[in-house]
Design a protein around this motif. Sequence first.
Motif, PDB file in Angstrom:
ATOM      1  N   UNK A 180      41.512  52.946  90.008  1.00 13.69           N
ATOM      2  CA  UNK A 180      41.529  51.439  89.179  1.00 13.69           C
ATOM      3  C   UNK A 180      42.185  52.183  87.223  1.00 13.69           C
ATOM      4  N   UNK A 181      42.023  51.259  86.640  1.00 15.82           N
ATOM      5  CA  UNK A 181      42.683  51.457  84.943  1.00 15.82           C
ATOM      6  C   UNK A 181      42.902  50.312  83.952  1.00 15.82           C
ATOM      7  N   UNK A 182      41.718  51.110  83.020  1.00 17.30           N
ATOM      8  CA  UNK A 182      41.765  49.629  81.804  1.00 17.30           C
ATOM      9  C   UNK A 182      42.441  50.275  80.802  1.00 17.30           C
TER      10      UNK A 182
ATOM     11  N   UNK B  41      45.669  50.436  95.195  1.00 19.60           N
ATOM     12  CA  UNK B  41      47.264  49.675  93.979  1.00 19.60           C
ATOM     13  C   UNK B  41      46.838  47.907  93.191  1.00 19.60           C
ATOM     14  N   UNK B  42      45.549  47.482  93.914  1.00 20.68           N
ATOM     15  CA  UNK B  42      44.633  46.292  93.281  1.00 20.68           C
ATOM     16  C   UNK B  42      44.995  45.913  91.910  1.00 20.68           C
ATOM     17  N   UNK B  43      44.528  44.528  91.259  1.00 24.28           N
ATOM     18  CA  UNK B  43      44.211  44.907  90.290  1.00 24.28           C
ATOM     19  C   UNK B  43      42.909  43.736  89.821  1.00 24.28           C
ATOM     20  N   UNK B  44      41.654  43.560  90.942  1.00 23.20           N
ATOM     21  CA  UNK B  44      40.738  43.060  90.934  1.00 23.20           C
ATOM     22  C   UNK B  44      39.729  43.473  91.577  1.00 23.20           C
ATOM     23  N   UNK B  45      38.216  42.987  91.529  1.00 23.35           N
ATOM     24  CA  UNK B  45      37.028  43.578  91.677  1.00 23.35           C
ATOM     25  C   UNK B  45      37.177  43.150  93.167  1.00 23.35           C
TER      26      UNK B  45
ATOM     27  N   UNK C  28      33.106  48.895  82.866  1.00 22.77           N
ATOM     28  CA  UNK C  28      33.803  48.215  84.286  1.00 22.77           C
ATOM     29  C   UNK C  28      35.289  48.017  84.107  1.00 22.77           C
ATOM     30  N   UNK C  29      35.207  49.858  85.072  1.00 21.94           N
ATOM     31  CA  UNK C  29      37.000  49.607  85.136  1.00 21.94           C
ATOM     32  C   UNK C  29      37.516  48.596  86.504  1.00 21.94           C
ATOM     33  N   UNK C  30      39.073  47.803  86.095  1.00 23.52           N
ATOM     34  CA  UNK C  30      39.199  47.122  87.692  1.00 23.52           C
ATOM     35  C   UNK C  30      40.238  46.478  87.165  1.00 23.52           C
ATOM     36  N   UNK C  31      41.473  47.349  86.622  1.00 25.08           N
ATOM     37  CA  UNK C  31      42.668  46.965  86.518  1.00 25.08           C
ATOM     38  C   UNK C  31      44.078  47.726  87.748  1.00 25.08           C
ATOM     39  N   UNK C  32      44.419  47.708  87.478  1.00 22.11           N
ATOM     40  CA  UNK C  32      45.134  48.400  88.291  1.00 22.11           C
ATOM     41  C   UNK C  32      47.325  47.728  88.319  1.00 22.11           C
TER      42      UNK C  32
ATOM     43  N   UNK D  56      40.921  41.526  83.241  1.00 24.51           N
ATOM     44  CA  UNK D  56      41.301  42.949  83.640  1.00 24.51           C
ATOM     45  C   UNK D  56      43.446  42.811  82.911  1.00 24.51           C
TER      46      UNK D  56
ATOM     47  N   UNK E  36      38.834  44.870  95.854  1.00 27.81           N
ATOM     48  CA  UNK E  36      38.453  46.465  96.371  1.00 27.81           C
ATOM     49  C   UNK E  36      37.183  46.131  96.680  1.00 27.81           C
TER      50      UNK E  36
ATOM     51  N   UNK F  36      51.769  47.103  92.134  1.00 30.58           N
ATOM     52  CA  UNK F  36      52.196  46.634  90.202  1.00 30.58           C
ATOM     53  C   UNK F  36      51.824  48.398  89.886  1.00 30.58           C
ATOM     54  N   UNK F  37      51.151  48.658  88.725  1.00 30.68           N
ATOM     55  CA  UNK F  37      51.176  49.966  87.638  1.00 30.68           C
ATOM     56  C   UNK F  37      50.599  51.068  88.866  1.00 30.68           C
ATOM     57  N   UNK F  38      50.249  51.162  89.758  1.00 33.07           N
ATOM     58  CA  UNK F  38      49.171  51.771  90.602  1.00 33.07           C
ATOM     59  C   UNK F  38      50.270  52.522  91.516  1.00 33.07           C
TER      60      UNK F  38
END
Lengths: 74, 240
Positions: free
Chosen positions: B151-153, B126-130, A70-74, B184, B133, B38-40
């Motif tokens: 999304x990133x990790x 550009x969010x950080x959670x499921x 799962x990849x869910x960060x941003x 995350x 999304x 944020x990062x995105x």
Amino acid sequence: MQVTVKLFASFRNDRFSKQDFEFEEGTTIEQVLNFFQIPLGEVGVTMINGRHRQMHDTLSENDVIGIFPLIGGG
Amino acid sequence: MLTELEKARYARQLQLDGIGLAGQQKLKEASVLIVGAGGLGCPLALYLAAAGVGKIGIIDNDRVSESNLHRQILYTMEDVGRYKVDAALERIQTLNPHISIEPMIDRLSEENAARLIAEYDLVLDGCDNFATRYLINDVCVKLNKVYIYGSVAEFTGQVSVFNHQGGPTYRCLYPEETSCNRQHDSLGVLGMLPGLIAMLQATETVKIICDLDDSLSGVVLVVDLRIGRFDKFTLVRQRD
């Protein structure tokens, strides 16, 4: 049957990146995950031969299975 | 119509086959909502403002912290403690005064999502959670809006285009709502990763606005910077 398993991101840690394995005919994606002790709750995407597939889908000879966390960060 | 100043500013972009004056006019008339600054969200806002997207909404209720600065490139030490969208507004207005920025100190929620998303052509992730999304996705499906996913990790990121011309959606990628047991916001992330993923998202945004070639609809692009690998896999629409 021979199946190529590709692991992505953190799933490679202490395992492998890409390797061939022998599985019985009719093996499902979920059974492969259990074989490698990959927690189902951490699995984001599974694909067979470049197409998105579900846990209950079965593998065939020479399939390439990819497993992403799962990849869910941003 | 583009002004002479705008034509001069976008000269190198206007030369591109597939953009030209008509494409630049489409960018000027387009509106995008960036969910998360944020990062995105930072590189998304910078590159789309630079490209001349006419209206950019940014929603985020967080404040800048020093630990953001290795990847959230809109902000400087002087912004620490400020609301991100306030700092973003100043920086982007300085970059391109020809566009409109709409900062919102808020979180996208069940209560405001439909009203906000209805005001924009595309929604950029550009969010950080499921949970957010799934909310973006469901509202985009309901309102027939395009959702540019990223999304990133750690060292890995994903990009795709959802709900574009009948293509797959976020729920085709993750059918079951998930509450990942790995938080995350506590995972590490290589600072360049959200920059790269956001630039791919911004590229897809410009392509869709200008009707350029094939988008990443029906395809998920996966980037693993640790081993320098780019992979794609096919995603099929499963259900509404």
